[in-house]
Design a protein around this motif. Sequence first.
Motif, PDB file in Angstrom:
ATOM      1  N   THR A   1      29.828 -54.141  59.210  1.00 32.54           N
ATOM      2  CA  THR A   1      29.516 -52.898  59.928  1.00 32.54           C
ATOM      3  C   THR A   1      30.783 -52.102  60.229  1.00 32.54           C
ATOM      4  N   ALA A   2      30.586 -50.977  60.945  1.00 30.37           N
ATOM      5  CA  ALA A   2      31.652 -50.063  61.365  1.00 30.37           C
ATOM      6  C   ALA A   2      32.538 -49.616  60.195  1.00 30.37           C
ATOM      7  N   PRO A   3      31.935 -49.113  59.101  1.00 26.22           N
ATOM      8  CA  PRO A   3      32.744 -48.671  57.959  1.00 26.22           C
ATOM      9  C   PRO A   3      33.432 -47.328  58.231  1.00 26.22           C
TER      10      PRO A   3
ATOM     11  N   SER B   1      33.735 -57.398  59.482  1.00 28.15           N
ATOM     12  CA  SER B   1      32.770 -58.369  58.992  1.00 28.15           C
ATOM     13  C   SER B   1      33.051 -59.717  59.645  1.00 28.15           C
ATOM     14  N   ASP B   2      31.993 -60.513  59.849  1.00 27.10           N
ATOM     15  CA  ASP B   2      32.207 -61.875  60.348  1.00 27.10           C
ATOM     16  C   ASP B   2      32.020 -62.884  59.220  1.00 27.10           C
ATOM     17  N   ARG B   3      32.200 -62.416  57.978  1.00 36.20           N
ATOM     18  CA  ARG B   3      32.010 -63.291  56.814  1.00 36.20           C
ATOM     19  C   ARG B   3      32.984 -64.463  56.803  1.00 36.20           C
TER      20      ARG B   3
ATOM     21  N   ASP C   1      24.242 -54.961  56.383  1.00 38.07           N
ATOM     22  CA  ASP C   1      25.111 -54.581  55.273  1.00 38.07           C
ATOM     23  C   ASP C   1      25.438 -53.098  55.344  1.00 38.07           C
ATOM     24  N   ILE C   2      26.388 -52.674  54.478  1.00 36.98           N
ATOM     25  CA  ILE C   2      26.847 -51.289  54.488  1.00 36.98           C
ATOM     26  C   ILE C   2      26.222 -50.528  53.324  1.00 36.98           C
ATOM     27  N   TYR C   3      25.724 -49.335  53.630  1.00 37.52           N
ATOM     28  CA  TYR C   3      25.094 -48.468  52.649  1.00 37.52           C
ATOM     29  C   TYR C   3      25.734 -47.085  52.726  1.00 37.52           C
TER      30      TYR C   3
ATOM     31  N   SER D   1      25.569 -48.744  58.552  1.00 35.37           N
ATOM     32  CA  SER D   1      25.044 -50.099  58.441  1.00 35.37           C
ATOM     33  C   SER D   1      23.534 -50.069  58.502  1.00 35.37           C
ATOM     34  N   GLN D   2      22.918 -50.969  57.737  1.00 27.32           N
ATOM     35  CA  GLN D   2      21.480 -51.180  57.861  1.00 27.32           C
ATOM     36  C   GLN D   2      21.258 -52.646  58.195  1.00 27.32           C
TER      37      GLN D   2
END
Lengths: 440, 175
Positions: free
Chosen positions: A294-296, A309-311, A272-274, A264-265
């Motif tokens: 996060t936490a991928p 995600s909290d989307r 977001d995830i990179y 995550s960045q």
Amino acid sequence: MIKNIVLLAFLFLILPLSARAEIRIDLTRGVVEPLPIAISPFYGDDPSLGSLGRDMVGVIASNLENSGLFKPINASAFVQGPDSIAADGVRFSEWRATGTQALVTGTATKAADGRTRVEFHLWDVLSEKQLVGTAYTTTPENWRRIAHIISDEIYKRLTGEEGYFDSRIVYVSETGPPQRRVKRLAIMDQDGQNHKYLTDGRDLVLTPRFSPTEQKITYMSFGNRGPRVYLYDISTGRHELLGDFPGMTFAPRFSPDGRKVIMSQATNGNTDIYELDLASKRKTRITDNSAIDTAPSYSPDGRQIVFESDRGGSQQLYTMNSSGGNVQRITFGKGRYANPVWSPRGDLIAFTRMYQGKFYIGVIRPDGSGERLITNAYHVEGPTWSPNGRVLSYFKERAVGAGGTQREAKIYTIDITGYNERWLRTPRDGSDPAWSPINP
Amino acid sequence: MLARTLMIFSALLIVSACSSTDDQTSMDAQGSMASDSTMTADGPLADIYAQDVNGATPGTQADLTANIGDRVFFGYDRYDLTPEARTLLEGQANWLNQYSNLNVTIEGHADERGTREYNLALSERRANSVKNYLIALGVDPRRLNTIGYGKERPAVVGASEGSWAQNRRAVTTVQ
């Protein structure tokens, strides 16, 4: 178990030796009664080899017992000593009379080249057949490693699944008051032995993860360059900052081929995830959303990623393909879901769930079905899978001290059935465990 | 700082003792003072006028903490600013505009009732809520750094809402 013994005794009466069923632990059933197993001290050519043989048997017995699937029989019930077994062979009828079904014997001798030769045999006492027999020639310092490899062979022969004893755990060692907690990376064998610190505690470190292919660890550190993801090479001791990101980077994990790190960045209040290619250092954005992503964690085939995600308004688990498309929400239960980890077998995703002031560890199928909660506590977090996908490790934190102003963090392991929870002893407090693959 | 303030304070006591006691005592006092080279008539007194002996040096972290407030608090899993937080940050913005040579880092924090990675992200969000409000109040963005500590550095440790509420915070620290 008694039922099994009765059944086997019955088969013994009606069937000729060759047709009798082999002993086997059936892991497809929910709860398994531990299989009694006799592990005879290995016969040694001289006193020092005899002592080595006894130490190895101690490690094997403790591995098998800790798995919850075996019950090592007390040595006082043994009908033959190692000398007698070495001289006369196994007297099966006498072992049978004690109710022993599985017997492990072995020898430790000096090989022609001066190295140590360790030989072990796993016997089906009822059929008087050898199930496994292997010899290893090595230097004596490797005795512990050989004991883990033998444990894995026994486990595999009797359960039909790969073992996990010849593996390690990297974790965060903790000392000091919570306001100024000192955290160091540390590594140990899966049974807590061969403990070693990897960092000195000057920088706060979090969430170490093992490479699936190399002796490397990715982790997050609050070093003097800000909170960033790093790569640590176990063989050289070198730490390397990963990637050129603005803002913080955290929550790293390797891809199954070991060539990429996903993380995550966080910049300007958005996480977001990179994905970072380790060779080219090229970074690819995987999610682009104003929520916290996060936490991928990759699926073992590398085709999918599970993340939190909290989307949708609160922390939940989602899957997507590895380029970021086809996002699917997989958790719909009450409360919040966090730090998902894909099983190395691919069949389950372990997670942390928070609901009504309690924390849980659970598993769910990648399609969102079959959610099962395994353990709960005031605070339990951060599951990691054993290499065979059979055991989970995580940490628990609880309030201790006067007025509950101190924190105690301990690492535990548990069978995925939810039984056999065990404290994994560490020299100081421990958190953020991450299991290695089987040692190379 | 404290030692220096105490020294100045005791110097003041001695000076006032000199002026209020009888001649004999005064001479003794002056005799002992003569050996202290810093105790010239106007040297330390000039220094005293530049210091606030009852509080912090203006333009320092201690000044910000004591006279403005260095931190704002957030609701559970929230990163929006409460009316109280906005009021306090308006004070911080004025203070930062007064001491325009200072740069600050805004440290975001979370309570222990969340998971590690999410809390890092949430604390970074909180730090940025503060940063964005200070920018809106006219503070130069180049003077404002942010960092998210997650739940790693609690201010207060306890297992109740009272302590957790004090840990859901963003703290402005002078660099």
